[in-house]
Motif scaffolding. Structure first.
Motif, PDB file in Angstrom:
ATOM      1  N   ALA A 104     -15.877  43.550  15.747  1.00  0.00           N
ATOM      2  CA  ALA A 104     -14.974  43.753  14.420  1.00  0.00           C
ATOM      3  C   ALA A 104     -15.789  43.269  13.492  1.00  0.00           C
ATOM      4  CB  ALA A 104     -13.680  42.948  14.418  1.00  0.00           C
ATOM      5  N   VAL A 105     -16.726  42.254  13.530  1.00  0.00           N
ATOM      6  CA  VAL A 105     -17.577  41.672  12.300  1.00  0.00           C
ATOM      7  C   VAL A 105     -18.579  42.815  11.930  1.00  0.00           C
ATOM      8  CG1 VAL A 105     -19.125  40.023  11.298  1.00  0.00           C
ATOM      9  CG2 VAL A 105     -16.831  39.394  12.380  1.00  0.00           C
ATOM     10  N   GLY A 106     -19.077  43.327  13.259  1.00  0.00           N
ATOM     11  CA  GLY A 106     -20.181  44.354  13.245  1.00  0.00           C
ATOM     12  C   GLY A 106     -19.918  45.556  12.573  1.00  0.00           C
ATOM     13  N   ALA A 152     -20.193  48.979   8.025  1.00  0.00           N
ATOM     14  CA  ALA A 152     -19.724  50.008   7.113  1.00  0.00           C
ATOM     15  C   ALA A 152     -19.844  49.488   5.482  1.00  0.00           C
ATOM     16  CB  ALA A 152     -18.214  49.819   7.319  1.00  0.00           C
ATOM     17  N   ALA A 153     -19.876  48.155   5.443  1.00  0.00           N
ATOM     18  CA  ALA A 153     -20.305  47.696   3.869  1.00  0.00           C
ATOM     19  C   ALA A 153     -21.813  47.697   3.673  1.00  0.00           C
ATOM     20  CB  ALA A 153     -19.601  46.184   4.009  1.00  0.00           C
ATOM     21  N   TRP A 154     -22.571  47.972   4.556  1.00  0.00           N
ATOM     22  CA  TRP A 154     -23.914  47.724   4.676  1.00  0.00           C
ATOM     23  C   TRP A 154     -24.474  46.444   3.818  1.00  0.00           C
ATOM     24  CZ3 TRP A 154     -27.164  50.477   7.190  1.00  0.00           C
ATOM     25  CH2 TRP A 154     -28.596  50.482   6.956  1.00  0.00           C
ATOM     26  N   HIS A 155     -23.835  45.477   4.424  1.00  0.00           N
ATOM     27  CA  HIS A 155     -24.160  44.042   4.185  1.00  0.00           C
ATOM     28  C   HIS A 155     -23.890  43.368   5.598  1.00  0.00           C
ATOM     29  CE1 HIS A 155     -24.768  40.606   1.983  1.00  0.00           C
ATOM     30  NE2 HIS A 155     -23.725  40.082   2.125  1.00  0.00           N
ATOM     31  N   GLN A 176     -16.685  39.500  -0.971  1.00  0.00           N
ATOM     32  CA  GLN A 176     -15.922  40.630  -0.656  1.00  0.00           C
ATOM     33  C   GLN A 176     -15.904  40.650   1.149  1.00  0.00           C
ATOM     34  OE1 GLN A 176     -16.294  44.056  -3.133  1.00  0.00           O
ATOM     35  NE2 GLN A 176     -16.260  42.677  -4.894  1.00  0.00           N
ATOM     36  N   LEU A 177     -16.964  40.516   1.672  1.00  0.00           N
ATOM     37  CA  LEU A 177     -17.171  40.954   3.090  1.00  0.00           C
ATOM     38  C   LEU A 177     -16.444  39.822   3.753  1.00  0.00           C
ATOM     39  CD1 LEU A 177     -18.083  42.585   5.312  1.00  0.00           C
ATOM     40  CD2 LEU A 177     -20.374  41.519   5.473  1.00  0.00           C
ATOM     41  N   ALA A 178     -16.669  38.672   3.317  1.00  0.00           N
ATOM     42  CA  ALA A 178     -16.007  37.276   4.034  1.00  0.00           C
ATOM     43  C   ALA A 178     -14.324  37.772   3.948  1.00  0.00           C
ATOM     44  CB  ALA A 178     -16.151  36.039   3.399  1.00  0.00           C
ATOM     45  N   LYS A 179     -13.924  38.082   2.700  1.00  0.00           N
ATOM     46  CA  LYS A 179     -12.372  38.022   2.684  1.00  0.00           C
ATOM     47  C   LYS A 179     -11.941  39.546   3.682  1.00  0.00           C
ATOM     48  CE  LYS A 179      -9.086  39.223  -0.632  1.00  0.00           C
ATOM     49  NZ  LYS A 179      -8.347  40.308  -0.616  1.00  0.00           N
TER      50      LYS A 179
END
Length: 126
Positions: free
Chosen positions: A50-52, A57-60, A89-92
């Motif tokens: 899921a994290v991957g 998708a976010a390119w981060h 934003q990615l953490a959220k």
């Protein structure tokens, strides 16, 4: 308002934002970090995937460390050499997806995995 993706935040700013919006995350050694407890290797792999997906998708891309029953996610913007808006934003988004509990929303048709049956347990919710 345009967000500067390379603007870094001070440790104090990071800690304040984590306390306000991401209380299970912490600042340590220049990274924001979160450890997810899982019930088994199957759960660990589900969290990693899921994290991957979200990171790609976010390119981060986070650093991830895993064991049988836990996954640690670490975020820091390497190109900015610090914590940026991208990290928050990615953490959220990770928190929303990994922490989602079907069956807890009133009127939802999605019941979630059977409670109390360890064959189906995969994450230990906070």
């Amino acid at each position: 308002m345009t967000v500067d993706p390379k603007k870094t935040f001070t440790d104090k700013e990071v800690e304040e934002r984590l306390a306000a919006a991401l209380p299970h995350w912490k600042l340590q050694d220049g990274w924001i970090r979160r450890t997810y407890r899982t019930s088994s290797w199957k759960g660990t792999l589900m969290v990693i995937n899921a994290v991957g997906h979200l990171a790609e998708a976010a390119w981060h891309h986070p650093d991830i460390t895993a064991s049988y029953a836990w996954v640690e996610v670490r975020l820091m913007s390497h190109d900015a050499k610090g914590i940026t808006e991208r990290d928050f934003q990615l953490a959220k988004k990770i928190e929303e997806v990994v922490g989602w509990q079907p069956g807890t929303e009133e009127g939802s048709a999605l019941e979630g995995t059977p409670r109390g049956d360890l064959r189906f347990a995969y994450i230990k919710y906070d």
